[in-house]
Design a protein around this motif. Structure first.
Motif, PDB file in Angstrom:
ATOM      1  N   SER A  61       0.815  -1.219   0.000  1.00  0.00           N
ATOM      2  CA  SER A  61       0.000   0.000   0.000  1.00  0.00           C
ATOM      3  C   SER A  61       0.846   1.265   0.000  1.00  0.00           C
ATOM      4  CB  SER A  61      -0.930   0.016   1.220  1.00  0.00           C
ATOM      5  OG  SER A  61      -1.839  -1.043   1.130  1.00  0.00           O
ATOM      6  N   GLY A  62       2.139   1.118   0.169  1.00  0.00           N
ATOM      7  CA  GLY A  62       3.019   2.281   0.155  1.00  0.00           C
ATOM      8  C   GLY A  62       3.222   2.856   1.542  1.00  0.00           C
ATOM      9  N   PRO A  63       3.878   4.018   1.627  1.00  0.00           N
ATOM     10  CA  PRO A  63       4.209   4.614   2.924  1.00  0.00           C
ATOM     11  C   PRO A  63       3.035   4.787   3.891  1.00  0.00           C
ATOM     12  CG  PRO A  63       5.460   5.700   1.203  1.00  0.00           C
ATOM     13  CD  PRO A  63       4.494   4.766   0.513  1.00  0.00           C
ATOM     14  N   PRO A  64       1.836   5.212   3.446  1.00  0.00           N
ATOM     15  CA  PRO A  64       0.739   5.320   4.430  1.00  0.00           C
ATOM     16  C   PRO A  64       0.372   3.966   5.070  1.00  0.00           C
ATOM     17  CG  PRO A  64       0.228   6.607   2.491  1.00  0.00           C
ATOM     18  CD  PRO A  64       1.440   5.797   2.155  1.00  0.00           C
ATOM     19  N   GLY A  65       0.361   2.917   4.267  1.00  0.00           N
ATOM     20  CA  GLY A  65       0.071   1.582   4.799  1.00  0.00           C
ATOM     21  C   GLY A  65       1.146   1.104   5.753  1.00  0.00           C
ATOM     22  N   VAL A  66       2.394   1.368   5.411  1.00  0.00           N
ATOM     23  CA  VAL A  66       3.510   0.990   6.283  1.00  0.00           C
ATOM     24  C   VAL A  66       3.444   1.786   7.579  1.00  0.00           C
ATOM     25  CG1 VAL A  66       6.033   0.963   6.508  1.00  0.00           C
ATOM     26  CG2 VAL A  66       4.956   0.251   4.367  1.00  0.00           C
ATOM     27  N   MET A  67       3.066   3.061   7.486  1.00  0.00           N
ATOM     28  CA  MET A  67       2.942   3.888   8.685  1.00  0.00           C
ATOM     29  C   MET A  67       1.869   3.328   9.623  1.00  0.00           C
ATOM     30  SD  MET A  67       1.026   6.508  10.319  1.00  0.00           S
ATOM     31  CE  MET A  67      -0.053   7.089   9.062  1.00  0.00           C
ATOM     32  N   LEU A  68       0.736   2.918   9.075  1.00  0.00           N
ATOM     33  CA  LEU A  68      -0.320   2.336   9.914  1.00  0.00           C
ATOM     34  C   LEU A  68       0.140   1.026  10.552  1.00  0.00           C
ATOM     35  CD1 LEU A  68      -3.471   3.027   7.693  1.00  0.00           C
ATOM     36  CD2 LEU A  68      -2.854   4.121   9.862  1.00  0.00           C
ATOM     37  N   LEU A  69       0.834   0.208   9.782  1.00  0.00           N
ATOM     38  CA  LEU A  69       1.359  -1.051  10.328  1.00  0.00           C
ATOM     39  C   LEU A  69       2.373  -0.778  11.440  1.00  0.00           C
ATOM     40  CD1 LEU A  69       1.574  -4.177  10.152  1.00  0.00           C
ATOM     41  CD2 LEU A  69       3.472  -3.806   8.563  1.00  0.00           C
ATOM     42  N   ALA A  70       3.290   0.148  11.197  1.00  0.00           N
ATOM     43  CA  ALA A  70       4.304   0.490  12.212  1.00  0.00           C
ATOM     44  C   ALA A  70       3.646   1.051  13.466  1.00  0.00           C
ATOM     45  CB  ALA A  70       5.310   1.482  11.645  1.00  0.00           C
ATOM     46  N   ALA A  71       2.612   1.863  13.297  1.00  0.00           N
ATOM     47  CA  ALA A  71       1.910   2.428  14.458  1.00  0.00           C
ATOM     48  C   ALA A  71       1.211   1.332  15.253  1.00  0.00           C
ATOM     49  CB  ALA A  71       0.908   3.485  14.006  1.00  0.00           C
ATOM     50  N   PHE A  72       0.608   0.374  14.559  1.00  0.00           N
ATOM     51  CA  PHE A  72      -0.058  -0.728  15.257  1.00  0.00           C
ATOM     52  C   PHE A  72       0.948  -1.586  16.020  1.00  0.00           C
ATOM     53  CE2 PHE A  72      -1.390  -5.179  15.381  1.00  0.00           C
ATOM     54  CZ  PHE A  72      -2.508  -5.054  16.199  1.00  0.00           C
ATOM     55  N   ILE A  73       2.048  -1.930  15.370  1.00  0.00           N
ATOM     56  CA  ILE A  73       3.078  -2.745  16.032  1.00  0.00           C
ATOM     57  C   ILE A  73       3.667  -1.986  17.215  1.00  0.00           C
ATOM     58  CG2 ILE A  73       5.368  -3.782  15.740  1.00  0.00           C
ATOM     59  CD1 ILE A  73       4.500  -4.441  12.835  1.00  0.00           C
ATOM     60  N   THR A  74       3.880  -0.695  17.048  1.00  0.00           N
ATOM     61  CA  THR A  74       4.389   0.139  18.136  1.00  0.00           C
ATOM     62  C   THR A  74       3.412   0.150  19.308  1.00  0.00           C
ATOM     63  OG1 THR A  74       5.665   1.531  16.645  1.00  0.00           O
ATOM     64  CG2 THR A  74       5.063   2.495  18.758  1.00  0.00           C
ATOM     65  N   TRP A  75       2.138   0.367  19.020  1.00  0.00           N
ATOM     66  CA  TRP A  75       1.110   0.387  20.067  1.00  0.00           C
ATOM     67  C   TRP A  75       1.119  -0.918  20.861  1.00  0.00           C
ATOM     68  CZ3 TRP A  75      -3.552  -2.607  19.977  1.00  0.00           C
ATOM     69  CH2 TRP A  75      -4.446  -2.290  20.999  1.00  0.00           C
ATOM     70  N   GLN A  76       1.088  -2.045  20.151  1.00  0.00           N
ATOM     71  CA  GLN A  76       1.055  -3.342  20.828  1.00  0.00           C
ATOM     72  C   GLN A  76       2.378  -3.609  21.557  1.00  0.00           C
ATOM     73  OE1 GLN A  76      -1.439  -5.261  21.427  1.00  0.00           O
ATOM     74  NE2 GLN A  76      -0.243  -6.818  22.441  1.00  0.00           N
ATOM     75  N   GLY A  77       3.479  -3.293  20.922  1.00  0.00           N
ATOM     76  CA  GLY A  77       4.786  -3.529  21.541  1.00  0.00           C
ATOM     77  C   GLY A  77       4.996  -2.710  22.803  1.00  0.00           C
ATOM     78  N   LEU A  78       4.601  -1.448  22.776  1.00  0.00           N
ATOM     79  CA  LEU A  78       4.772  -0.596  23.956  1.00  0.00           C
ATOM     80  C   LEU A  78       3.848  -1.013  25.089  1.00  0.00           C
ATOM     81  CD1 LEU A  78       5.287   2.922  22.361  1.00  0.00           C
ATOM     82  CD2 LEU A  78       6.991   1.466  23.465  1.00  0.00           C
ATOM     83  N   ARG A  79       2.651  -1.458  24.771  1.00  0.00           N
ATOM     84  CA  ARG A  79       1.746  -1.950  25.816  1.00  0.00           C
ATOM     85  C   ARG A  79       2.342  -3.175  26.511  1.00  0.00           C
ATOM     86  NH1 ARG A  79      -2.660  -4.011  23.459  1.00  0.00           N
ATOM     87  NH2 ARG A  79      -3.739  -4.236  25.418  1.00  0.00           N
TER      88      ARG A  79
END
Length: 199
Positions: A61-79
């Protein structure tokens, strides 16, 4: 999808790897579907199927899709990280909120992305001063800053790879495939040949 040229080769590779591994799992279960359905390896295979689809769609999906994926992984990882190191709820909330800012900044303003570690370090020194009534303030501060840098800031580099590399999608797909094969391979080898638990 931003990178349509990769769809057919990726689908072929994914189908071959996932289909071949499913056939191998079925053969090891002696073609007993019920035994296969209850096995840990099959459950891991199902998880990797979902992960492979979500990861591939995000990368393609390009950079916006990667940004959403990175944000989700970050959210779960930090929790998970906040729970593992025993951060109080106030520190955990600030950590997750600060972590969720990183991927959008990497996408929208890459120059500010490189200034974030210094800004977060300076800003986060206020939290122990304002919130801490115990001797644990410095400990919580150290764990929070370390978690932010290790999980949120490093994870958000995938956004920069996607956005600024001419072969960003290919690199991210290779990283994802390498991670998946390493995880599955280590689990399988350990399960089949390991005698003692590492921990």
């Amino acid at each position: 999808l931003a990178d349509r040229a990769l769809v057919v080769p990726l689908a072929s590779l994914g189908t071959g790897l996932l289909g071949g591994s499913l056939a191998l799992l079925l053969a090891t279960a002696r073609f007993n579907v019920r035994a296969l359905a209850g096995s840990v390896l099959f459950k891991r295979w199902c998880v990797w199927l979902v992960v492979a689809l979500l990861y591939s769609v995000a990368v393609l999906s390009g950079p916006p899709g990667v940004m959403l994926l990175a944000a989700f992984i970050t959210w779960q990882g930090l929790r998970e990280y906040a729970g593992l190191v025993g951060l109080p709820q106030t520190y955990a909330r600030v950590l997750v909120a600060a972590g969720l800012l990183v991927s959008p900044v990497a996408l929208i303003w890459p120059d500010a992305f490189y200034a974030l570690p210094v800004l977060v370090l300076i800003a986060s020194t206020l939290q122990p001063l304002i919130l801490s009534k115990t001797e644990q303030g410095i400990r919580h501060f150290a764990f929070a800053v370390t978690g932010w840098a290790y999980i949120a800031w490093l994870m958000s580099h995938v956004v920069l790879i996607s956005q600024h590399s001419t072969v960003g999608s290919v690199l991210l797909l290779a990283i994802g495939l390498g991670t998946a094969l390493s995880d599955v391979g280590a689990f399988t080898v350990g399960k089949l040949f390991g005698e003692h638990k590492m921990a």
